[in-house]
Structure formats: C-alpha cells, structure tokens
Design an enzyme around this catalytic site. Structure first.
Site, PDB file in Angstrom:
ATOM      1  N   HIS A  48       0.815  -1.227   0.000  1.00 38.22           N
ATOM      2  CA  HIS A  48       0.000   0.000   0.000  1.00 38.22           C
ATOM      3  C   HIS A  48       0.844   1.270   0.000  1.00 38.22           C
ATOM      4  O   HIS A  48       0.280   2.369   0.022  1.00 38.22           O
ATOM      5  CB  HIS A  48      -0.940   0.021   1.216  1.00 38.22           C
ATOM      6  CG  HIS A  48      -1.872  -1.150   1.285  1.00 38.22           C
ATOM      7  ND1 HIS A  48      -2.644  -1.545   0.213  1.00 38.22           N
ATOM      8  CD2 HIS A  48      -2.145  -2.035   2.294  1.00 38.22           C
ATOM      9  CE1 HIS A  48      -3.352  -2.619   0.564  1.00 38.22           C
ATOM     10  NE2 HIS A  48      -3.062  -2.931   1.805  1.00 38.22           N
TER      11      HIS A  48
HETATM   12 ZN   LIG Z   1      -3.848  -7.196   3.307  1.00 34.53          ZN
END
Ligand SMILES: [Zn+2]
Length: 298
Positions: free
Chosen positions: A118
């Site tokens: 992320h």
């Molecule tokens: Zn995850």
C-alpha cells in the site's frame, strides 16, 4: 535454503491489529520444525537512498531516512510511525531486495517479512511506508538483471501502491486478486485485477487463480516473479473477509510455486498482511507459505 530476516522487523507497535512480531514468530516456528536452521538466516542490509528513490519520491525517501514524520503521515499510515516502526520498514525493503537477488541466483528467495504493497511513491498508507516490492523490482530492472517482472499479489487487499508505481511500465505486470469491498476504498489499476466478493471461499478463489495465473505467465514471460502471499485471505482474519481455509491457502501457495517452477521463473516470496483473530493462525499461515516454497525447491 536461505531465508532473509532481521530482528529489526519486529517494530514496537503495541495494541495494533498489525503485529510486526508475526514474522519472528513464523521464523521461530520454522526453526523449531527444522525447516530452516540458524545458519540459513540471511540478515539484510538497509536499502540505499538511491535504491529507495527508484520507487519513491526524494521527499518521501528523505523523511523515511531521517525518521521525520508528521502526525498526518501517521494518520494516513494508520499507525504511529515511531523510529522503531520506520526502521522496520526500511529493513523490510532491504530484505525484499535481498530475497529478489537470491531468487535470481538460486531460483528462490524468501523474505520472512515484506509485502508493503500500500506504499505509494510519495506517501505511506495502510500500515505501509516503503514499497519493498517496487524497490526490489526497480533495482533489478535498473541493474539490467531482468527485463520483465511479474508481481503476484494475493494479499486480501488490493496492491494499490504497487499498481500506481508501475502504472504504464510495460516491464512489470501487476496482478492483484483481492476483496472488492474492503480497503483501499479507491482501487488503482493493476495490469490485471480480480476483484472478489466478500466470503468467496476456497473453491471460487482457487478456480479464478488457476485460470488467470498460467495465462499471465505464458503471455508475459516474466524473468522474475515476486509473490506477495498475504495471510489475510484466511477465514479467521479480522480484516480480509475472503474466508479461505488453511488448506485452501496451502493450495494457493503450492499452485503459485509450481507454476513458477515449471516455467523456471525465479520466485521471490514476501509475506504481507495477516490479522487473524487468533494470532497463532497468522503465524502458521506465514510459516506454511515459506515451508511450501522451500519444500518445492529442495
Ligand atoms: Zn492485506
């Protein structure tokens, strides 16, 4: 069989759903079960500024190396970024670089950590600060050691940072199978996304994977595969919501490894998310992945 790990992966992050001690616990389990010995452990070096700048902006790299973060950085990362946390993320990036290098040298590289998918070029989010996968792949591309890399992201969350970093880069194929209904709310565009319904379970999941992955590999012909083997697809996970069984996850892992092996594609393995309501389950799943990788290579 080598396994990359640093005790610095174990950041102090008390009371958080992400438990950085899961990586050390998985390694301890594998040592106790004699899958690896202490001599197999390779300690990574932290990545250089130049390595980090291959995937990240200069400003974000500067802050990570100086351990200077704002409250807004912590809010976006959804964790308090202490020095210990930032150091852990640096070392995880170094670990994935090392695992990717080992993959090219021996066919298989294992990082007992990593998977910060992320993290974007200029910011961290979702418990991730530095995109270890992107840094490692970019470094090997830059060095001319590979021309094409495939990222197989089977964490329950979309690999949004990785997708954004490699958007438009034809040398890298980003493949993400993930729960469509959970974080990140705004999905990025991977080379191939397979969004899944919550609670999809083993049968649907494995059928989709078995259909997609061989095609990708045959068409794209990667010279390196980085496998992000998130444990949060598990039915006992607090966040992932995909409801795979431990047996189903084992099948997922062995399928990925066998597809790489039969095409002689070097594989680097990173572990990614895992938030089981029962902590030992996450540890077991991560250990199973590394055990299956090692077993196939022996
Ligand atoms: Zn995850």
């Amino acid at each position: 069989m080598k396994i990359v790990f640093s005790p610095k992966y174990t950041a102090k992050l008390r009371g958080h759903v992400f438990r950085p001690d899961k990586f050390a616990a998985a390694l301890d389990l594998l040592l106790a079960e004699k899958v690896f010995s202490r001599e197999d452990i390779v300690r990574p070096a932290p990545p250089s500024r130049a390595d980090l700048e291959l995937a990240h902006t200069r400003g974000w790299v500067r802050r990570n190396l100086a351990f200077k973060f704002t409250p807004a950085d912590s809010a976006r990362a959804e964790m308090k970024i202490s020095r210990s946390v930032a150091l852990a993320h640096l070392m995880n990036a170094g670990g994935t670089i090392k695992a990717a290098e080992l993959a090219l040298e021996t066919g298989l590289g294992l990082n007992c950590g990593g998977g910060s998918h992320h993290a974007f070029a200029g910011h961290g989010e979702g418990f991730c600060l530095l995109n270890d996968i992107a840094v490692a792949v970019k470094k090997l591309l830059k060095a001319g050691r590979i021309c094409r890399a495939l990222i197989i992201d089977l964490d329950a969350h979309q690999g949004n940072g990785t997708a954004a970093i490699f958007r438009g880069d034809r040398r890298v194929f980003t493949f993400s199978m993930h729960n469509a209904e959970i974080y990140p709310e705004k999905k990025e565009k991977s080379s191939l996304d397979i969004p899944l319904r919550p609670g999809c379970g083993d049968t649907v999941y494995l059928a989709l994977l078995k259909k997609a992955l061989p095609r990708i590999m045959d068409r794209f012909r990667p010279e390196l595969a980085v496998y992000a083997a998130g444990a949060d697809v598990y039915r006992g996970d607090a966040l992932g919501g995909l409801k795979l069984s431990i047996g189903g996850i084992k099948k997922r892992d062995s399928f990925v490894f066998s597809e790489c092996r039969r095409r002689a594609v070097p594989a680097a393995v990173v572990l990614g998310g895992g938030y089981a309501k029962k902590f030992p389950d996450t540890v077991r799943i991560h250990a199973n992945t590394l055990r299956a990788a090692a077993a196939g290579a022996r």
